[in-house]
Write an enzyme that holds these catalytic residues in place. Structure first.
Site, PDB file in Angstrom:
ATOM      1  NE  ARG A   1     -55.155  96.407  33.383  1.00  0.00           N
ATOM      2  CZ  ARG A   1     -54.912  97.593  33.922  1.00  0.00           C
ATOM      3  NH1 ARG A   1     -54.662  97.700  35.222  1.00  0.00           N
ATOM      4  NH2 ARG A   1     -54.909  98.674  33.164  1.00  0.00           N
TER       5      ARG A   1
ATOM      6  CG  HIS B   1     -56.154 103.840  30.665  1.00  0.00           C
ATOM      7  ND1 HIS B   1     -55.006 104.100  31.369  1.00  0.00           N
ATOM      8  CD2 HIS B   1     -56.959 104.922  30.834  1.00  0.00           C
ATOM      9  CE1 HIS B   1     -55.108 105.289  31.934  1.00  0.00           C
ATOM     10  NE2 HIS B   1     -56.290 105.818  31.625  1.00  0.00           N
TER      11      HIS B   1
END
Length: 149
Positions: free
Chosen positions: A102, A115
């Protein structure tokens, strides 16, 4: 060995990041034991994110996750949940460390690339929700002798 659920979200799929993300996960010693490229049905999205129902961002989250294909996967390894969470980085990409998935690729909270199950309990629930037992392989890689004591 512990298993966890990971999902490469539509933003990463559209940006052609599937291979890069899987490579990072495998380089950390986690083994891919299940994977499928799929369009998420509304019912599955609602079950997966049921804990967020009623929150202001819920409808937008469901709409996003069903908007384009995802790559759902099960990975296995020692402390798979904790290891994968560390590789993934903070939920908010602006707070994620450089070198995390991320931190390197996430754009904002709504487009945060991937996720990952946040606990062993969530991992067990999510693996069962997204995969049947016949979709998960049980095998040993030669490198495992070098990875684990």
């Amino acid at each position: 060995m512990e298993r966890t659920f990971l999902m490469i979200k539509p933003d990463a799929v559209q940006r052609n990041l599937i291979g890069e993300i899987i490579s990072r996960i495998e380089k950390k010693g986690l083994k891919l034991v299940g994977g499928k490229f799929m369009q998420v049905p509304m019912e599955l999205a609602e079950k997966h994110y049921s804990e967020h129902e009623g929150k202001p961002f819920y409808d937008k989250l469901i709409s996003f996750i069903t908007s384009a294909p995802v790559f759902a996967m099960v990975v296995e390894g020692e402390n798979a949940v904790a290891v994968s969470r560390k590789i993934i980085g903070s939920t908010n990409p602006s707070e994620a460390a450089p070198g995390t998935i991320r931190g390197d690729y996430g754009l904002n909270l709504g487009r945060n690339i991937i996720h990952g199950s946040d606990s062993t309990e969530s991992a067990q629930r999510e693996v069962k929700l997204w995969f049947t037992s016949s979709e998960i392989a049980d095998y040993k890689e030669p490198r495992e002798d070098w990875l684990y004591e």
